[in-house]
Design an enzyme around this catalytic site. Structure first.
Site, PDB file in Angstrom:
ATOM      1  N   HIS A  25       0.863  -1.193   0.000  1.00 42.58           N
ATOM      2  CA  HIS A  25       0.000   0.000   0.000  1.00 42.58           C
ATOM      3  C   HIS A  25       0.894   1.235   0.000  1.00 42.58           C
ATOM      4  CE1 HIS A  25      -3.737   2.124   1.956  1.00 42.58           C
ATOM      5  NE2 HIS A  25      -3.093   2.926   1.126  1.00 42.58           N
ATOM      6  N   HIS A  27       1.126   4.749  -2.485  1.00 45.49           N
ATOM      7  CA  HIS A  27       0.702   5.548  -3.653  1.00 45.49           C
ATOM      8  C   HIS A  27       1.983   6.169  -4.185  1.00 45.49           C
ATOM      9  CE1 HIS A  27      -3.592   5.398  -2.438  1.00 45.49           C
ATOM     10  NE2 HIS A  27      -3.051   5.253  -1.245  1.00 45.49           N
ATOM     11  N   HIS A 205      -9.628   1.005  -0.993  1.00 40.86           N
ATOM     12  CA  HIS A 205      -9.568   1.679   0.300  1.00 40.86           C
ATOM     13  C   HIS A 205     -10.968   1.595   0.913  1.00 40.86           C
ATOM     14  CE1 HIS A 205      -5.806   3.226  -1.138  1.00 40.86           C
ATOM     15  NE2 HIS A 205      -5.649   4.082  -0.143  1.00 40.86           N
ATOM     16  N   GLU A 208     -11.105   3.485   6.237  1.00 38.73           N
ATOM     17  CA  GLU A 208     -10.036   4.397   6.676  1.00 38.73           C
ATOM     18  C   GLU A 208     -10.730   5.519   7.459  1.00 38.73           C
ATOM     19  OE1 GLU A 208      -8.101   6.585   3.502  1.00 38.73           O
ATOM     20  OE2 GLU A 208      -6.425   7.204   4.779  1.00 38.73           O
ATOM     21  N   ASP A 286       1.769   4.069   2.734  1.00 41.42           N
ATOM     22  CA  ASP A 286       0.708   4.896   2.138  1.00 41.42           C
ATOM     23  C   ASP A 286       1.296   6.025   1.288  1.00 41.42           C
ATOM     24  OD1 ASP A 286      -1.925   5.447   1.574  1.00 41.42           O
ATOM     25  OD2 ASP A 286      -2.420   6.303   3.526  1.00 41.42           O
ATOM     26  N   ASP A 287       1.643   7.152   1.901  1.00 42.71           N
ATOM     27  CA  ASP A 287       2.206   8.307   1.183  1.00 42.71           C
ATOM     28  C   ASP A 287       3.426   8.785   1.975  1.00 42.71           C
ATOM     29  OD1 ASP A 287      -0.036   8.884  -0.903  1.00 42.71           O
ATOM     30  OD2 ASP A 287      -1.083   8.636   1.013  1.00 42.71           O
TER      31      ASP A 287
HETATM   32  N1  ADE Z   1      -4.648   8.659  -2.048  1.00 44.27           N
HETATM   33  C1  ADE Z   1      -3.417   8.787  -1.562  1.00 44.27           C
HETATM   34  N2  ADE Z   1      -3.397   8.485  -0.261  1.00 44.27           N
HETATM   35  C2  ADE Z   1      -4.658   8.131   0.086  1.00 44.27           C
HETATM   36  C3  ADE Z   1      -5.275   7.696   1.285  1.00 44.27           C
HETATM   37  N3  ADE Z   1      -4.597   7.569   2.433  1.00 44.27           N
HETATM   38  N4  ADE Z   1      -6.597   7.449   1.268  1.00 44.27           N
HETATM   39  C4  ADE Z   1      -7.292   7.591   0.148  1.00 44.27           C
HETATM   40  N5  ADE Z   1      -6.763   8.003  -1.007  1.00 44.27           N
HETATM   41  C5  ADE Z   1      -5.447   8.265  -1.042  1.00 44.27           C
HETATM   42 ZN    ZN Z   2      -3.797   4.757   0.586  1.00 39.19          ZN
END
Ligand code: ADE
Ligand code: ZN
Length: 351
Positions: A25, A27, A205, A208, A286-287
């Site tokens: 996971h 992005h 997703h 969350e 994630d990011d």
């Molecule tokens: N796009 C990038 N990060 C995300 C996240 N945590 N939740 C949903 N969309 C995303």
């Molecule tokens: Zn994500």
């Protein structure tokens, strides 16, 4: 693994860092560091709303998912050419290799780019070229998962799928991301059904920020094979039983959850509860450029904040990451053998 419980806690960070693992996971646009954003802006003549790397980084204080997404989409606007996508992904793969990630399944958001006039071929070719280079030069296998933006329409998702199909050999599946609340999985029922017919893997997703009902419908309507995040599943005992019984993987992202205020603090995170309930939970970044760290940072900080987590959980999480991947069974078994060997070495050194 028998004597995992005997490993001194002081050895845990080194063990977490060194163990082979998969990341499921991430992005790829969320790996764009401020320095690279400024370099690409210069290269492509794009004006940025922030005067410096420091000013941009200082803006990374989020109150919820949407407040993050606004700045994340702005950051992605510097990506214009195939080489930009290649450079971004290679920067991620180098960091992943340093974290002993041996396999990564990368999300990418084509609509973020095609809506600005970037050809989808530039996006996919740049990322696919990076996956090939990472395998060859870093020993990291990379696969691509095309995500539909859920704040846009299902028609737009269908158009994106159509545009991507000439590049079908370069992606293994589809996902669903962006603003969760108010955009339930059902909105994408038809396009996910089509992806299933096409033999694509499916993830989404869910849970969350959205309710457990979104996890149910991701499973039952979209027929996903993994849930991204899914941490709100703990609010629904019947859902927890189903996730455990069917071993549906959850790709959990602890640092992200704290930065986006899903949990007040890492010490309040429910990763331990998910594992104790028998779920196939995994740890992911994630990011990472926005949330304070890559995969090893997620592992080390989370284990530091949650004293109930020890070497046994570390092993389980790494093993889960391989089991939950979309790799072939023989490949998964080979990675698990490597994982076992790394734990044996760590335990022998601790004796
Ligand atoms: N796009 C990038 N990060 C995300 C996240 N945590 N939740 C949903 N969309 C995303
Ligand atoms: Zn994500």
């Amino acid at each position: 693994m028998t004597d995992l419980d005997t490993l001194p806690r002081t050895r845990l960070p080194a063990l977490l860092r060194a163990m082979p693992k998969a990341e499921l996971h991430i992005h790829i646009e969320g790996s764009l560091e401020p320095e690279l954003i400024f370099e690409l802006a210069r290269r492509n003549g794009v004006a940025l709303a922030y005067p410096s790397v420091e000013a941009l980084r200082a803006a990374y204080a989020f109150s919820d998912l949407q407040s993050f997404l606004d700045i994340y989409y702005a950051g992605a606007s510097v990506l214009r050419n195939e080489d930009d996508f290649f450079d971004m992904a290679m920067a991620y793969f180098r960091r992943a290799a340093a974290d002993h990630v041996v396999h990564a399944e990368l999300f990418f958001d084509p609509q973020t780019h095609t809506d600005r006039g970037v050809p989808i071929a530039s996006v996919i070719r740049g990322l696919a070229r990076a996956c090939a280079a990472a395998e060859r030069d870093l020993g990291v296998s990379g696969r691509l998962i095309l995500c539909f933006l859920r704040h846009l329409s299902e028609e737009a998702a269908f158009a994106t799928l159509e545009a991507a199909l000439p590049h079908r050999e370069h992606f293994i599946g589809v996902g669903l991301d962006s603003s969760e609340r108010g955009h339930p999985p059902e909105k994408f029922a038809r396009v996910f059904a089509r992806c299933r017919e096409l033999g694509l893997h499916r993830v989404a997703h869910a849970g969350e920020e959205g309710p457990p009902a979104y996890v149910w419908s991701a499973l039952d309507v979209l027929k996903v094979e993994r849930i991204d995040h899914g941490v709100r599943s703990v609010e629904d005992p019947a859902l927890m039983r189903r996730l455990a019984d069917e071993r549906v993987p959850l790709t959990v992202c602890p640092l992200s959850n704290v930065k986006l205020c899903v949990f007040d603090a890492l010490s309040k995170h429910n990763l331990g509860a998910l594992l104790d309930a028998g779920l196939c939970a995994t740890v992911n970044s994630d990011d990472p450029a926005y949330f304070g760290g890559y995969l090893n940072q997620n592992f080390v900080e989370t284990f530091e904040a949650l004293p109930a987590l020890g070497a046994r959980h570390a092993y389980q999480l790494a093993r889960n990451s391989f089991e939950a991947s979309f790799a072939a069974p023989a490949q998964k078994a080979a990675w698990i053998d490597r994982l076992d060997a790394s734990f044996k070495t760590a335990l022998a050194a601790a004796d």
